[in-house]
Design a protein around this motif. Sequence first.
Motif, PDB file in Angstrom:
ATOM      1  N   ALA A 123       0.827  -1.208   0.000  1.00 43.48           N
ATOM      2  CA  ALA A 123       0.000   0.000   0.000  1.00 43.48           C
ATOM      3  C   ALA A 123       0.861   1.256   0.000  1.00 43.48           C
ATOM      4  CB  ALA A 123      -0.925  -0.013   1.215  1.00 43.48           C
ATOM      5  N   LEU A 126       2.251   1.574  -3.426  1.00 43.30           N
ATOM      6  CA  LEU A 126       1.186   2.018  -4.324  1.00 43.30           C
ATOM      7  C   LEU A 126       0.956   3.513  -4.188  1.00 43.30           C
ATOM      8  CD1 LEU A 126      -1.134   1.531  -6.294  1.00 43.30           C
ATOM      9  CD2 LEU A 126      -2.533   0.762  -4.369  1.00 43.30           C
ATOM     10  N   THR A 127       1.012   4.024  -2.960  1.00 38.82           N
ATOM     11  CA  THR A 127       0.849   5.458  -2.744  1.00 38.82           C
ATOM     12  C   THR A 127       1.896   6.252  -3.505  1.00 38.82           C
ATOM     13  OG1 THR A 127      -0.025   5.005  -0.532  1.00 38.82           O
ATOM     14  CG2 THR A 127       0.717   7.256  -0.983  1.00 38.82           C
ATOM     15  N   ILE A 130       1.469   5.906  -7.459  1.00 39.16           N
ATOM     16  CA  ILE A 130       0.360   6.635  -8.059  1.00 39.16           C
ATOM     17  C   ILE A 130       0.857   7.933  -8.697  1.00 39.16           C
ATOM     18  CG2 ILE A 130      -1.690   8.005  -7.467  1.00 39.16           C
ATOM     19  CD1 ILE A 130      -2.261   5.067  -7.811  1.00 39.16           C
ATOM     20  N   SER A 260       5.527  -5.922  -5.111  1.00 36.26           N
ATOM     21  CA  SER A 260       4.951  -4.655  -5.544  1.00 36.26           C
ATOM     22  C   SER A 260       5.396  -4.311  -6.955  1.00 36.26           C
ATOM     23  CB  SER A 260       5.355  -3.530  -4.583  1.00 36.26           C
ATOM     24  OG  SER A 260       4.903  -3.793  -3.276  1.00 36.26           O
ATOM     25  N   CYS A 311      -1.549  -5.236  -4.376  1.00 38.02           N
ATOM     26  CA  CYS A 311      -1.522  -3.770  -4.351  1.00 38.02           C
ATOM     27  C   CYS A 311      -0.863  -3.223  -5.614  1.00 38.02           C
ATOM     28  CB  CYS A 311      -0.762  -3.284  -3.115  1.00 38.02           C
ATOM     29  SG  CYS A 311      -1.547  -3.692  -1.543  1.00 38.02           S
ATOM     30  N   VAL A 315      -1.794  -0.434  -9.745  1.00 41.14           N
ATOM     31  CA  VAL A 315      -1.136   0.707 -10.388  1.00 41.14           C
ATOM     32  C   VAL A 315      -1.539   0.836 -11.853  1.00 41.14           C
ATOM     33  CG1 VAL A 315       1.082   1.708 -11.056  1.00 41.14           C
ATOM     34  CG2 VAL A 315       0.785   0.753  -8.767  1.00 41.14           C
ATOM     35  N   THR A 354      -9.172   7.563  -5.139  1.00 42.06           N
ATOM     36  CA  THR A 354      -7.957   6.783  -5.395  1.00 42.06           C
ATOM     37  C   THR A 354      -7.249   6.466  -4.088  1.00 42.06           C
ATOM     38  OG1 THR A 354      -7.697   7.871  -7.540  1.00 42.06           O
ATOM     39  CG2 THR A 354      -5.775   6.734  -6.644  1.00 42.06           C
ATOM     40  N   TYR A 355      -7.134   7.474  -3.225  1.00 45.47           N
ATOM     41  CA  TYR A 355      -6.480   7.214  -1.942  1.00 45.47           C
ATOM     42  C   TYR A 355      -7.377   6.425  -0.994  1.00 45.47           C
ATOM     43  CZ  TYR A 355      -2.324   9.896  -2.962  1.00 45.47           C
ATOM     44  OH  TYR A 355      -1.133  10.321  -3.507  1.00 45.47           O
ATOM     45  N   ILE A 358      -6.484   2.968  -1.679  1.00 45.90           N
ATOM     46  CA  ILE A 358      -5.201   2.588  -1.082  1.00 45.90           C
ATOM     47  C   ILE A 358      -5.367   2.341   0.409  1.00 45.90           C
ATOM     48  CG2 ILE A 358      -2.851   3.359  -0.637  1.00 45.90           C
ATOM     49  CD1 ILE A 358      -3.061   5.035  -3.194  1.00 45.90           C
ATOM     50  N   TRP A 359      -6.033   3.271   1.115  1.00 44.10           N
ATOM     51  CA  TRP A 359      -6.207   3.084   2.563  1.00 44.10           C
ATOM     52  C   TRP A 359      -7.049   1.844   2.845  1.00 44.10           C
ATOM     53  CZ3 TRP A 359      -2.408   5.747   3.277  1.00 44.10           C
ATOM     54  CH2 TRP A 359      -2.263   7.095   3.020  1.00 44.10           C
ATOM     55  N   LEU A 361      -7.155  -0.890   1.070  1.00 46.85           N
ATOM     56  CA  LEU A 361      -6.272  -2.043   0.915  1.00 46.85           C
ATOM     57  C   LEU A 361      -5.451  -2.278   2.176  1.00 46.85           C
ATOM     58  CD1 LEU A 361      -4.871  -1.765  -2.730  1.00 46.85           C
ATOM     59  CD2 LEU A 361      -6.012  -3.744  -1.745  1.00 46.85           C
TER      60      LEU A 361
END
Length: 648
Positions: A123, A126-127, A130, A260, A311, A315, A354-355, A358-359, A361
Amino acid sequence: MSDVLFSSLGQLFTVPHMMYMVIGVLIGLVVGIIPGLGGIAGMSLLLPFLYGMEPSVALGMLMGLVAVIPTGDTFSSVLLGIPGSSASQATVLDGFALAKKGQAARALSSAFLSSMIGGLIGAVVLTAFILVARPIVLSFSSSELFMLTLLGLSMVAILSGKDVFKGIAACGLGLLVGTIGMAPATGEFRLPFEFDYLYDGLPLVVVGLGIFALPEIIDLLGKRGAIAEEPCQLGQGWKEGMKDVISRPGLVARCAGIGSLIGTIPGLAGSVVDWLTYGHAVQTAKDKSQFGKGDIRGVIAPESANNACACGAMVPTLLFGIPGSGTAAVFLGGLLLLGLQPGVSMLETNLDLTYTIIWSLALANILGAALCLGLARPVSSLTRVPFVILAPLITVLILFAAYQATRSLGDFFALGIVGAFGVLFKQANWSRPAFLIGFVLAPGAETYFYQAAQFQGAAAFTRPGVLIIGAMIAASLLLPPLRSYLQKRRQAKDSMAHLTAQEEVDSLSLGALDVALLGSLLVGAGYIWLSFADLSMLGGIMPRLAIAIIVVACLLEIIRTIIKPIKWQVQTFLPQLAWVAGFFALIVCVMVFGLMLTAPVFCLGFLLLVARVKAMTAVVMAAGVAIFLVGMANLLTLTYPLGMLTGF
């Protein structure tokens, strides 16, 4: 940016979002525990419920499922020796071996904790991706992707131990089986053997179950004991597994990083990353002797990567609308149902959502791991149940999982044939992971090679990325033998060289099954080579390469047995052959009477006549099998084979 982050966090901790996320987590656990379903089936179950839902709430449910399936599928991989999905095949090697030693709780707890940490790392990656991944992902062309498949193939030498040539031959056979079907460059059909089922090739789930699950079932039935050969100290094992992960932060971080990165590359994803990270764990270990026999590092490495890979697959899905895996492809359809368009708009107009993804996940990984850790102790007690009681239930479960591949009777026969090879490989101590790696990577390697040669020509293999990956492949092949050589020199200085040499001689063995496999592979390779006479150069290059690998590896193994002193090993197959024949008899019954009738009757008869349990217990278990099949048929809109008596 800070306003967007706080807004997404606010959406995350709303009651509806949390409630639906928990629902997604629970469904993901159930789907993960049942072998053969995986993320595609689980996500497909949720899609009909998305209509009219608030996007942030629906995304919480979807992310809960995506994050937890790679965690839940560990149960069947460790406890039953059945890969829960294509991304948990490497876990079977050491996870199931630990369960048979009575350390199931240790394997499960370490797997769940490493999955959670890997998911959190994924995660975080991924942040960052992005915002910065666009040029990185777009820089990968077909030539780099081809080299990555070769990197996966280079793991074969590492996973084969001292039987390198046998491992390479098994990999070559996997490559050959992986080329069955239509050639991607020319559209020619290869090795269909006049069966319609083979025109599309063999499904991965069928090959994975056949090469791993069936041999383990037959082996345990032969021993007539419980899965665990030693008593399972659940409380102690639970704590020990946690300590195993905490004491290896470097391995967890590296494998999560690899997961990842691989997840961001469309088309590779879970079926490759577990073998890459498992090979990395073997390659970087000082003591490799216990891998495949119950080394906890063989559980931690792939499980750290699986959730991180899930995760990473988000992307390309979110940035470009290109699904990074099969699960991501269905997730992409879910986004479209919610009115969300992946791509630049996700970063411009829907950055808060989008976030939120992520959160969600990250939080779902924590919830899923906590639930699995809570279930680890009671569920691991399955390993103490006599396996002869579990065998019919697991067999039906495998048939059900295999039928998900193409929903054809051919799935059952392909499962039996691959399973027979798996039994042979297990009894002869040939590398089954090497076979599976070759099968998994064959289609991708062939497609990427054709694309690179067609669009870039010779320049495809002089690109900087290609050279870097090529250097990594060379390092993975050369460094282990170099390190082994230097270690032997140090031992020689300590007057231990003669002991090392003796250990090597003792480890080299040959048996009747080895001779049969080597001979049949050489004869079969010659026959198939002749059958490819009408294929074009592009259509036949990959299968011919696979045949060349098989022939060279078999000849080198024969030469090695002539040059070096070899210990003759007794290898039995007749008892296992009887069980294989019984499995094919079960398939014939499915053809004649249908699955819904055959499965409960088979379970009832097996439990009464072979397991010799009480009649009431057998009836209840057989009824449970029938209820399970009916329930899954309704959930997945399945139509099981009806049999010849009532029509297919």
